[in-house]
Motif scaffolding. Structure first.
Motif, PDB file in Angstrom:
ATOM      1  N   SER A  89       0.770  -1.073  -0.061  1.00  0.00           N
ATOM      2  CA  SER A  89      -0.047  -0.041   0.037  1.00  0.00           C
ATOM      3  C   SER A  89       0.976   1.504  -0.010  1.00  0.00           C
ATOM      4  CB  SER A  89      -0.945  -0.015   1.199  1.00  0.00           C
ATOM      5  OG  SER A  89      -0.152   0.187   2.535  1.00  0.00           O
ATOM      6  N   ASN A  90       2.021   1.291   0.509  1.00  0.00           N
ATOM      7  CA  ASN A  90       2.727   2.320   0.578  1.00  0.00           C
ATOM      8  C   ASN A  90       3.456   2.576  -0.933  1.00  0.00           C
ATOM      9  OD1 ASN A  90       4.939   0.391   0.508  1.00  0.00           O
ATOM     10  ND2 ASN A  90       6.223   1.160   2.226  1.00  0.00           N
ATOM     11  N   ASP A  91       3.183   1.714  -1.926  1.00  0.00           N
ATOM     12  CA  ASP A  91       3.765   1.928  -3.174  1.00  0.00           C
ATOM     13  C   ASP A  91       2.620   2.592  -4.180  1.00  0.00           C
ATOM     14  OD1 ASP A  91       6.336   0.976  -2.725  1.00  0.00           O
ATOM     15  OD2 ASP A  91       5.338  -1.198  -2.655  1.00  0.00           O
ATOM     16  N   ILE A  92       1.325   2.374  -3.537  1.00  0.00           N
ATOM     17  CA  ILE A  92       0.302   2.719  -4.538  1.00  0.00           C
ATOM     18  C   ILE A  92       0.409   4.377  -5.100  1.00  0.00           C
ATOM     19  CG2 ILE A  92      -2.152   3.302  -4.690  1.00  0.00           C
ATOM     20  CD1 ILE A  92      -2.429   0.879  -2.817  1.00  0.00           C
ATOM     21  N   ALA A  93       0.828   5.327  -4.408  1.00  0.00           N
ATOM     22  CA  ALA A  93       0.922   6.748  -4.823  1.00  0.00           C
ATOM     23  C   ALA A  93       2.038   6.982  -5.912  1.00  0.00           C
ATOM     24  CB  ALA A  93       1.371   7.518  -3.593  1.00  0.00           C
ATOM     25  N   MET A  94       3.188   5.992  -5.722  1.00  0.00           N
ATOM     26  CA  MET A  94       4.316   5.914  -6.613  1.00  0.00           C
ATOM     27  C   MET A  94       3.835   5.544  -7.907  1.00  0.00           C
ATOM     28  SD  MET A  94       8.027   4.111  -6.343  1.00  0.00           S
ATOM     29  CE  MET A  94       7.137   2.399  -5.915  1.00  0.00           C
ATOM     30  N   LEU A  95       3.094   4.221  -7.855  1.00  0.00           N
ATOM     31  CA  LEU A  95       2.516   3.733  -9.056  1.00  0.00           C
ATOM     32  C   LEU A  95       1.628   4.772  -9.999  1.00  0.00           C
ATOM     33  CD1 LEU A  95       1.954  -0.132  -8.099  1.00  0.00           C
ATOM     34  CD2 LEU A  95       4.067   0.981  -8.779  1.00  0.00           C
ATOM     35  N   LYS A  96       0.714   5.315  -9.103  1.00  0.00           N
ATOM     36  CA  LYS A  96      -0.312   6.308  -9.769  1.00  0.00           C
ATOM     37  C   LYS A  96       0.535   7.553 -10.296  1.00  0.00           C
ATOM     38  CE  LYS A  96      -4.342   5.238  -7.239  1.00  0.00           C
ATOM     39  NZ  LYS A  96      -5.584   5.556  -6.342  1.00  0.00           N
ATOM     40  N   ALA A  97       1.847   7.930  -9.718  1.00  0.00           N
ATOM     41  CA  ALA A  97       2.425   9.295 -10.233  1.00  0.00           C
ATOM     42  C   ALA A  97       3.257   8.800 -11.486  1.00  0.00           C
ATOM     43  CB  ALA A  97       3.357   9.644  -9.132  1.00  0.00           C
ATOM     44  N   ALA A  98       3.756   7.748 -11.713  1.00  0.00           N
ATOM     45  CA  ALA A  98       4.720   7.430 -12.710  1.00  0.00           C
ATOM     46  C   ALA A  98       4.116   7.328 -13.967  1.00  0.00           C
ATOM     47  CB  ALA A  98       5.375   5.946 -12.242  1.00  0.00           C
ATOM     48  N   GLY A  99       4.878   7.261 -14.912  1.00  0.00           N
ATOM     49  CA  GLY A  99       4.282   7.318 -16.273  1.00  0.00           C
ATOM     50  C   GLY A  99       3.755   5.926 -16.501  1.00  0.00           C
ATOM     51  N   ASP A 100       4.435   4.899 -16.086  1.00  0.00           N
ATOM     52  CA  ASP A 100       4.074   3.513 -15.958  1.00  0.00           C
ATOM     53  C   ASP A 100       4.157   2.891 -14.680  1.00  0.00           C
ATOM     54  OD1 ASP A 100       3.241   0.745 -16.737  1.00  0.00           O
ATOM     55  OD2 ASP A 100       4.965   0.530 -17.824  1.00  0.00           O
ATOM     56  N   GLY A 101       3.008   2.581 -14.218  1.00  0.00           N
ATOM     57  CA  GLY A 101       2.976   1.925 -12.819  1.00  0.00           C
ATOM     58  C   GLY A 101       2.821   0.494 -13.047  1.00  0.00           C
ATOM     59  N   VAL A 102       3.744  -0.275 -12.322  1.00  0.00           N
ATOM     60  CA  VAL A 102       3.810  -1.719 -12.205  1.00  0.00           C
ATOM     61  C   VAL A 102       3.894  -2.337 -10.935  1.00  0.00           C
ATOM     62  CG1 VAL A 102       5.231  -3.649 -13.323  1.00  0.00           C
ATOM     63  CG2 VAL A 102       5.086  -1.333 -14.538  1.00  0.00           C
ATOM     64  N   ALA A 103       3.000  -3.319 -10.742  1.00  0.00           N
ATOM     65  CA  ALA A 103       2.986  -4.051  -9.343  1.00  0.00           C
ATOM     66  C   ALA A 103       3.542  -5.567  -9.876  1.00  0.00           C
ATOM     67  CB  ALA A 103       1.566  -4.258  -9.124  1.00  0.00           C
ATOM     68  N   VAL A 104       4.160  -6.069  -9.038  1.00  0.00           N
ATOM     69  CA  VAL A 104       4.843  -7.526  -9.011  1.00  0.00           C
ATOM     70  C   VAL A 104       3.551  -8.415  -8.645  1.00  0.00           C
ATOM     71  CG1 VAL A 104       7.374  -6.829  -8.978  1.00  0.00           C
ATOM     72  CG2 VAL A 104       5.811  -7.206  -6.791  1.00  0.00           C
ATOM     73  N   ALA A 105       3.544  -9.748  -9.215  1.00  0.00           N
ATOM     74  CA  ALA A 105       2.627 -10.469  -9.102  1.00  0.00           C
ATOM     75  C   ALA A 105       2.206 -10.917  -7.670  1.00  0.00           C
ATOM     76  CB  ALA A 105       2.812 -11.795  -9.885  1.00  0.00           C
ATOM     77  N   ASN A 106       3.169 -10.787  -6.860  1.00  0.00           N
ATOM     78  CA  ASN A 106       2.749 -10.965  -5.504  1.00  0.00           C
ATOM     79  C   ASN A 106       2.506  -9.781  -4.452  1.00  0.00           C
ATOM     80  OD1 ASN A 106       5.888 -10.430  -6.126  1.00  0.00           O
ATOM     81  ND2 ASN A 106       5.738  -9.832  -3.825  1.00  0.00           N
ATOM     82  N   ALA A 107       2.186  -8.790  -5.423  1.00  0.00           N
ATOM     83  CA  ALA A 107       1.654  -7.667  -4.680  1.00  0.00           C
ATOM     84  C   ALA A 107       0.229  -7.717  -3.905  1.00  0.00           C
ATOM     85  CB  ALA A 107       1.649  -6.339  -5.465  1.00  0.00           C
ATOM     86  N   ALA A 119       3.930  -7.325 -13.475  1.00  0.00           N
ATOM     87  CA  ALA A 119       5.056  -7.969 -13.884  1.00  0.00           C
ATOM     88  C   ALA A 119       4.997  -9.371 -12.881  1.00  0.00           C
ATOM     89  CB  ALA A 119       6.292  -7.016 -13.328  1.00  0.00           C
ATOM     90  N   GLN A 120       6.127 -10.044 -13.211  1.00  0.00           N
ATOM     91  CA  GLN A 120       6.044 -11.535 -12.532  1.00  0.00           C
ATOM     92  C   GLN A 120       6.562 -11.114 -11.034  1.00  0.00           C
ATOM     93  OE1 GLN A 120       7.802 -14.898 -14.465  1.00  0.00           O
ATOM     94  NE2 GLN A 120       7.666 -14.170 -16.367  1.00  0.00           N
ATOM     95  N   SER A 121       6.674 -12.177 -10.425  1.00  0.00           N
ATOM     96  CA  SER A 121       7.054 -11.918  -8.705  1.00  0.00           C
ATOM     97  C   SER A 121       8.279 -11.364  -8.610  1.00  0.00           C
ATOM     98  CB  SER A 121       6.701 -13.296  -8.101  1.00  0.00           C
ATOM     99  OG  SER A 121       7.701 -14.210  -8.301  1.00  0.00           O
ATOM    100  N   ASN A 122       8.567 -11.145  -7.339  1.00  0.00           N
ATOM    101  CA  ASN A 122       9.802 -10.675  -6.939  1.00  0.00           C
ATOM    102  C   ASN A 122      10.848 -11.592  -7.092  1.00  0.00           C
ATOM    103  OD1 ASN A 122       8.441 -11.708  -4.535  1.00  0.00           O
ATOM    104  ND2 ASN A 122       9.938 -10.962  -3.341  1.00  0.00           N
ATOM    105  N   ASP A 123      10.374 -12.891  -6.425  1.00  0.00           N
ATOM    106  CA  ASP A 123      11.528 -14.094  -6.445  1.00  0.00           C
ATOM    107  C   ASP A 123      11.944 -14.541  -7.959  1.00  0.00           C
ATOM    108  OD1 ASP A 123      11.679 -14.404  -3.668  1.00  0.00           O
ATOM    109  OD2 ASP A 123       9.921 -15.367  -3.586  1.00  0.00           O
ATOM    110  N   LYS A 124      10.925 -14.120  -8.886  1.00  0.00           N
ATOM    111  CA  LYS A 124      11.403 -14.418 -10.404  1.00  0.00           C
ATOM    112  C   LYS A 124      12.102 -13.531 -10.977  1.00  0.00           C
ATOM    113  CE  LYS A 124       7.582 -17.963 -11.115  1.00  0.00           C
ATOM    114  NZ  LYS A 124       6.372 -18.112 -12.068  1.00  0.00           N
ATOM    115  N   GLY A 125      12.311 -12.267 -10.281  1.00  0.00           N
ATOM    116  CA  GLY A 125      13.026 -11.126 -10.970  1.00  0.00           C
ATOM    117  C   GLY A 125      11.946 -10.288 -11.798  1.00  0.00           C
TER     118      GLY A 125
END
Length: 274
Positions: free
Chosen positions: A225-243, A255-261
């Protein structure tokens, strides 16, 4: 064209065991070669930025403390900071003093936990790699929370770990009673408090403007949740699959999960088209 990559660290850029997946390392090397800057955008303070990331030639700045602080890593300087007034910090603590919580201060380049609340770090429900990291980046302050607040020069973030949902609800209620404070979280057992307007999205916008980079040329990655404002502000906001679900819902892409890079894999495809 992407010129700035902003990424959360824990459970986004870093694997669950706090290592850097190979695909993410490859992405950092590619960014160096293309002149693209990578900006860690984290709830950590500056002392929590891993040297294994800061050593790359594409890493010059970091957004820390959930956006309340922007640091020039090359110079070792804070170039932008939004602090919480000490009296307000005292007032919030007094409203919560009797609860079984930590009351960590992100202040003066450090994370401070009062010695009489240090024990709670061994009781919070987190993975062992996360617990090790939490304790490694904290300094045990030899005194009370009140003394710790008085001794700090600049406080830009408060972190509160709690042990149960009833305590969480009481913490949320107390924080929400302050009209100029906001809260977010990066763990199921914590609340992160900053000044209203000091979030990762605001940090992204400030640094992009400082560097003269249009927002359209930024991409951001997150999981909480502390990343939501950043995703909304960016030109392209990307959540990893484990979000978390609320972060996934706020993202432009997944994107794919953090453990998969997932960060590296997403950027590999994006840069191929650039």
């Amino acid at each position: 064209m992407v010129r700035l990559i902003f990424s959360d660290l824990d459970d986004t850029f870093l694997a669950t065991d706090k290592t850097i997946p190979d695909k993410n390392r490859e992405m950092l090397e590619e960014a160096c070669g293309r002149g693209i800057q990578f900006v860690p955008c984290t709830g950590r303070n500056t002392n929590g930025i891993p040297s294994s990331i800061a050593e790359y030639g594409c890493v010059h700045y970091a957004i820390c403390c959930n956006g309340a602080l922007v640091a020039d890593l090359d110079r070792g300087e804070v170039i932008h900071e939004v602090d919480i007034e000490k009296e307000e910090v005292h007032q919030l603590f007094r409203a919560l003093e009797g609860l079984p919580i930590t009351f960590d201060l992100f202040a003066d380049g450090h994370v401070l936990t009062a010695e009489d609340r240090w024990r709670f770090l061994d009781e919070i429900p987190v993975t062992e790699p996360t617990r090790i990291h939490i304790k490694e980046v904290r300094t045990c302050y030899p005194g009370s929370v009140e003394d710790m607040i008085d001794a700090a020069k600049n406080i830009c973030r408060i972190n509160i770990f709690y042990l149960d949902n009833d305590t969480r609800d009481r913490v949320w209620e107390a924080v929400d009673s302050f009209s100029d404070l906001i809260r977010a979280s990066s763990q199921p057992c914590n609340v992160e408090v900053t000044k209203n307007g000091a979030d990762k999205g605001a940090g992204l916008l400030w640094l992009a403007d400082h560097l003269g980079v249009p927002v359209e040329e930024t991409v951001a990655f997150g999981d909480s949740s502390n990343d939501i404002a950043m995703l909304k502000a960016a030109g392209d906001g990307v959540a990893v699959a484990n979000a978390r679900p609320e972060c996934l819902a706020a993202a432009d892409h997944i994107a794919q999960s953090n453990d998969k890079g997932g960060v590296g894999l997403y950027m590999e495809e994006l840069l191929r088209r650039q």
